[in-house]
Write an enzyme that holds these catalytic residues in place. Sequence first.
Site, PDB file in Angstrom:
ATOM      1  N   CYS A   1       0.837  -1.206   0.000  1.00  0.00           N
ATOM      2  CA  CYS A   1       0.000   0.000   0.000  1.00  0.00           C
ATOM      3  C   CYS A   1       0.868   1.251   0.000  1.00  0.00           C
ATOM      4  O   CYS A   1       1.714   1.421   0.884  1.00  0.00           O
ATOM      5  CB  CYS A   1      -0.910  -0.001   1.228  1.00  0.00           C
ATOM      6  SG  CYS A   1      -1.907   1.498   1.367  1.00  0.00           S
TER       7      CYS A   1
ATOM      8  N   CYS B   1      -1.969   0.222   9.096  1.00  0.00           N
ATOM      9  CA  CYS B   1      -0.951  -0.827   8.922  1.00  0.00           C
ATOM     10  C   CYS B   1       0.394  -0.359   9.451  1.00  0.00           C
ATOM     11  O   CYS B   1       1.269   0.023   8.688  1.00  0.00           O
ATOM     12  CB  CYS B   1      -0.816  -1.203   7.446  1.00  0.00           C
ATOM     13  SG  CYS B   1      -2.239  -2.061   6.778  1.00  0.00           S
TER      14      CYS B   1
ATOM     15  N   CYS C   1      -7.943  -0.675  -0.233  1.00  0.00           N
ATOM     16  CA  CYS C   1      -7.133  -1.071   0.921  1.00  0.00           C
ATOM     17  C   CYS C   1      -6.614  -2.492   0.741  1.00  0.00           C
ATOM     18  O   CYS C   1      -7.369  -3.398   0.354  1.00  0.00           O
ATOM     19  CB  CYS C   1      -7.975  -0.970   2.192  1.00  0.00           C
ATOM     20  SG  CYS C   1      -7.166  -1.631   3.664  1.00  0.00           S
TER      21      CYS C   1
ATOM     22  N   GLU D   1     -23.614 -10.867  27.796  1.00  0.00           N
ATOM     23  CA  GLU D   1     -23.090  -9.758  26.983  1.00  0.00           C
ATOM     24  C   GLU D   1     -23.913  -8.513  27.281  1.00  0.00           C
ATOM     25  O   GLU D   1     -25.130  -8.580  27.456  1.00  0.00           O
ATOM     26  CB  GLU D   1     -23.181 -10.129  25.494  1.00  0.00           C
ATOM     27  CG  GLU D   1     -22.928  -9.009  24.517  1.00  0.00           C
ATOM     28  CD  GLU D   1     -21.527  -8.443  24.627  1.00  0.00           C
ATOM     29  OE1 GLU D   1     -21.413  -7.204  24.706  1.00  0.00           O
ATOM     30  OE2 GLU D   1     -20.553  -9.220  24.636  1.00  0.00           O
TER      31      GLU D   1
ATOM     32  N   CYS E   1      -7.610  -9.740  23.439  1.00  0.00           N
ATOM     33  CA  CYS E   1      -7.166  -8.886  22.332  1.00  0.00           C
ATOM     34  C   CYS E   1      -6.153  -7.843  22.823  1.00  0.00           C
ATOM     35  O   CYS E   1      -5.729  -6.982  22.052  1.00  0.00           O
ATOM     36  CB  CYS E   1      -8.350  -8.196  21.659  1.00  0.00           C
ATOM     37  SG  CYS E   1      -9.315  -7.142  22.761  1.00  0.00           S
TER      38      CYS E   1
END
Length: 491
Positions: free
Chosen positions: A73, A82, A165, A358, A434
Amino acid sequence: MVYEKNQLLTVEIIDMTTDGEGIGKIDGYPFFVKDAIIGDKAQIRVTRVKKNYAYGRLEKVLTPSSFRVETKCPFHKRCGGCQIQAMSYERQLQFKESKVKNNLIRIGGFAPEFLDKVMEPIVGMGEPFHYRNKALYPIGMDKEGNPVAGFYAGRTHSIIANTDCSLGVKENKEILEIILSYMKENHISAYDEATGKGFIRHVLIRKGFQSGEIMVCLVINSKIGKKNSTFLPNQDRLIGSLSNIKGMTSISVSINRERTNVVMGKEVHTIWGKDSIKDIIYVRNVENNFAATGRGITFSISPLSFYQINPVQTEKLYSLALSYAGITGKEVVWDLYCGIGTISLFLASNAKQVYGVEIVPQAIEDAKRNAAYNDIENVQFFVGNAEEIFPEKYEKDGIRADVVVVDPPRKGCDKACLDTVLKMASERIVYVSCDSATLARDLRILCADGYEIEKVRTVDMFPMTVHTEACVLLAKRKSIKEKSLVVERVV
């Protein structure tokens, strides 16, 4: 030596921060340099000077690192998406594995030699591009007044025009160019954050990798509710163009008139096709290098649904969580922060009973629909804070678990959740994370009061970025001696 702003210096990049900035030192004084790669010899311009460190801008790579590669890119330096695309993929995987391990040592207090025993090899991708099944493009206007779509430059809300992208699916470009052409032909303005005026704010695109179904949702700054379901000028023209794209299944609008950074509005109207798309996540054999098993679960995905953005790696991550859970068919399982029930439904096929919780009501509605669609009856979902529902169901209703699975947001698990997990003393905990920093913090707490890490595995869900996921198996500690594997007890 005293360094000054705008000073030109030559440094060798010897390390990288967890955010992907290169670290170079001169006489022990560190400089943090965006876009620099470990092994680069670089000319930098000093941009900010602090007492104990400074920041520099990469002016020129004098001698490139052996890990530096040609990027796909042309916008990767300006776009914040990125951060490490200029680094070879093999080195990216090493960087991410080290990031998880270093956080477990520094924040978790775990001994390096212990982690060497329990950490399994990182799970990478064969093709680390075009993996995103979801893209959210801001819409703006260029200096000539033409509509543009792209991504925000790093740490700004300035749009870099780019419809192609390298992380997104190939259909994104065609869809965006149709919408931009439609806007230009019909003199439709883009939303302006500064004034609150303008019509189209964002475009959401989602694709089911297994189903091939595509969804487009335009976020618009418009008054709510038109009786004839016409929300856009010359709406049929746009629908006609988009609906010709192979796989197009759902076209909708999201109403958002709020002066806020929240992208999606609360009200969504389907203007063509179905309200949702479907996709399948397959269970994979972890022991056989993640070979396909043929067992799959179908998920319904609406514009507001949370769904992992990398379906290829999602199958591996969730199959790993299922493998770590060690379910034989007799266990009761709690799935905390369950989203639309992706992990819950994976677990339910092997468990006696699964409970999911949740905070997002829409996610729980999706979870219930997904369970019904797949004829899974041994799962029950609750709406609310995990830190409230989980303790209440345990203490008042006596619902305990043999296995607890947690997949929290970046902030990690709430203390009330961890306290209940410790009181419940389940045989196993599977922690999907994460953010390895909050993971390390929470593991430190759990391992100080009864649990021991058995396995850790990093999964590269987000190639070309600094972000990664990890899956950890904890079991009830068998002996007091195993506490020595934690450097010091949490007080």
